[in-house]
Design an enzyme around this catalytic site. Structure first.
Site, PDB file in Angstrom:
ATOM      1  N   HIS A  24       0.373   1.847   3.142  1.00 41.97           N
ATOM      2  CA  HIS A  24      -0.103   1.056   1.995  1.00 41.97           C
ATOM      3  C   HIS A  24       0.796   1.279   0.781  1.00 41.97           C
ATOM      4  O   HIS A  24       1.275   0.317   0.159  1.00 41.97           O
ATOM      5  CB  HIS A  24      -1.551   1.464   1.681  1.00 41.97           C
ATOM      6  CG  HIS A  24      -2.106   0.837   0.441  1.00 41.97           C
ATOM      7  ND1 HIS A  24      -3.017  -0.198   0.469  1.00 41.97           N
ATOM      8  CD2 HIS A  24      -1.895   1.106  -0.883  1.00 41.97           C
ATOM      9  CE1 HIS A  24      -3.334  -0.547  -0.772  1.00 41.97           C
ATOM     10  NE2 HIS A  24      -2.670   0.244  -1.612  1.00 41.97           N
ATOM     11  N   GLU A  25       1.020   2.551   0.436  1.00 41.93           N
ATOM     12  CA  GLU A  25       1.821   2.854  -0.748  1.00 41.93           C
ATOM     13  C   GLU A  25       3.282   2.455  -0.569  1.00 41.93           C
ATOM     14  O   GLU A  25       3.966   2.147  -1.544  1.00 41.93           O
ATOM     15  CB  GLU A  25       1.714   4.350  -1.082  1.00 41.93           C
ATOM     16  CG  GLU A  25       0.303   4.828  -1.396  1.00 41.93           C
ATOM     17  CD  GLU A  25      -0.347   4.057  -2.536  1.00 41.93           C
ATOM     18  OE1 GLU A  25       0.383   3.528  -3.400  1.00 41.93           O
ATOM     19  OE2 GLU A  25      -1.584   3.966  -2.567  1.00 41.93           O
ATOM     20  N   HIS A  28       3.753  -1.004  -1.952  1.00 45.03           N
ATOM     21  CA  HIS A  28       3.931  -1.010  -3.405  1.00 45.03           C
ATOM     22  C   HIS A  28       5.329  -0.504  -3.774  1.00 45.03           C
ATOM     23  O   HIS A  28       6.020  -1.099  -4.616  1.00 45.03           O
ATOM     24  CB  HIS A  28       2.888  -0.104  -4.069  1.00 45.03           C
ATOM     25  CG  HIS A  28       1.489  -0.609  -3.990  1.00 45.03           C
ATOM     26  ND1 HIS A  28       1.145  -1.905  -4.292  1.00 45.03           N
ATOM     27  CD2 HIS A  28       0.317   0.025  -3.659  1.00 45.03           C
ATOM     28  CE1 HIS A  28      -0.167  -2.066  -4.151  1.00 45.03           C
ATOM     29  NE2 HIS A  28      -0.686  -0.911  -3.760  1.00 45.03           N
TER      30      HIS A  28
END
Length: 433
Positions: A24-25, A28
């Site tokens: 997920h990170e 980003h």
């Protein structure tokens, strides 16, 4: 041995959890760097740092509590109306705004003026904030579709697993026949265990869903073609009207709801059947729809969850489950008396469901979630377009920091809900066995 398998299942889930958070990170991080935003930190977990290493201008690390993760971007919020980055106020609400604004610039270095998050165009900020949840959606889809096509789902077939002896309303929830109960149409017609129904009233059937729907629509005489000992033969039955379980639009049984329909009276065999790619995608779509409905229904589940956590209420099968509850389910999967490939498939489905939940939850248009920042960027884009349309001055960046008091309230609600789920997961967990 059971304890060892349980611990193994929990560890497998935790590793999958950490990978999902890091994945997920990474969404980003990669898009932020793509658009030239400086990212001082990329961390998996919260709390004390266990390990970290600096590469370029970013510190990569793992923290002690595997309950989430984050990246830190410079300039998440614009300066205040007076152009100041840091200010002081006696108002607690104003203080929250100023503290958030100050934190967004606390690691500002010379040359970072052109590497601030808020200076990027709204569509770029939307991509950066959407990339994290999108990575979870991609991971969920890859796992789910991959397992569905290679392993499959437990599916009812048109083969007869057993014949009911009599007609009993399913709403009565009993298995024993009484003298008043009529003989089931299946038994009267001579249907036997092992028969494979290949046609109903002359219409060929290859799956349980089609056969079930035809049976439900029929009350009265029916011709049933079965394959028995390698040959086909036709049986004649008179279907009766009975109260049977209601089905939803997806063909799934609705718990504790019954409708009048045609009744034959036999149990269908089940087997694990791999799905085709279109079937897997369709099933994934259904899973996403169910996930949206579950998130919207969360407030209505709080009373039952409270009763399960602090009272004598049962923990329902569709009760919300947190990280601890999911880890316990992972441990329970490893202790089930099923083949190893079934255990692997269940663990992968559990991980896929967790990633789908991360995607849907983070897309809520509320700060401090990713969806809140996306909503702020979209609103900024809209009002700037309207200003150009009506030939008004550019309103400038939308000050998301002004919403921080609301973000604190939302975060407080989320924390309370998380603690409630945690208590329920510890003292009254959801079980799959």
């Amino acid at each position: 041995m059971t304890i060892l398998l349980t611990v193994l299942g929990i560890l497998v889930f935790v590793v999958g959890l950490l990978f999902s958070i890091a994945w997920h990170e990474l969404g980003h991080l990669s898009t932020a760097k793509l658009f030239g935003i400086r990212v001082p930190q990329y961390m998996v977990g919260f709390g004390p740092t266990i390990w970290s290493r600096k590469r370029g201008d970013t510190e990569y690390g793992i923290k002690a509590i595997p309950m989430g993760g984050y990246i830190r971007m410079i300039g998440m919020f614009p300066p205040g109306p007076d152009g100041r980055i840091e200010a002081r106020s006696t108002s607690p609400w104003r203080g929250m705004i100023e503290d958030a604004r100050s934190a967004a610039f606390e690691e500002l270095e010379p040359g970072d003026e052109k590497r601030l998050f808020y200076t990027r165009k709204p569509w770029k900020r939307v991509i950066v904030m959407f990339a994290g949840p999108f990575m979870n959606l991609v991971l969920a889809a890859v796992i789910f579709i991959g397992v569905a096509m290679s392993f499959g789902f437990q599916t009812q077939t048109t083969e007869v697993a057993g014949v009911q002896q009599c007609v009993i309303s399913q709403s009565e929830k009993r298995d024993t026949c009484e003298k008043k109960d009529p003989v089931s149409p299946a038994r009267a017609a001579g249907l036997q265990k092992g028969d494979k129904i290949v046609a109903f009233n002359g219409q060929r059937v290859e799956d349980w869903s089609t056969l079930s729907n035809l049976i439900r629509k029929t009350i009265g005489p029916a011709a049933i073609t079965v394959e028995r000992d390698g040959t086909e033969q036709v049986l004649h039955a008179t279907l009766r009207k009975n109260m049977v379980a209601e089905k939803d639009s997806n063909g799934e049984v609705v718990p504790d709801k019954y409708v009048p329909a045609g009744y034959l009276g036999f149990a269908a065999s089940t087997e694990i059947v791999p799905l085709s790619f279109p079937q897997s995608v369709d099933r994934m779509g259904t899973m996403i729809g169910d996930g949206v409905e579950s998130i919207l229904a969360l407030p209505s589940k709080i009373p039952d969850l409270w009763s399960a956590a602090f009272g004598d209420g049962p923990r329902k099968d569709d009760s919300p489950v947190g990280v601890v509850g999911a880890a316990r389910i992972g441990g329970e999967v490893m202790t089930l008396d099923i083949p190893a490939q079934n255990q692997i498939a269940m663990m992968l489905f559990l991980l896929a469901g967790f990633n789908l939940s991360l995607f849907l939850f983070n897309m809520l248009p509320l700060l401090p979630l990713d969806g809140g920042h996306i909503a702020g960027a979209l609103w900024e884009s809209l009002r700037r377009r309207l200003a150009r349309l009506f030939k008004r001055p550019d309103p400038g960046p939308f000050d998301v920091a002004k919403l921080m008091p609301v973000a604190y309230v939302v975060a407080g609600i989320f924390i309370c809900f998380t603690l409630l789920v945690l208590v329920a997961d510890v003292f009254n967990p959801v079980k799959i066995s």
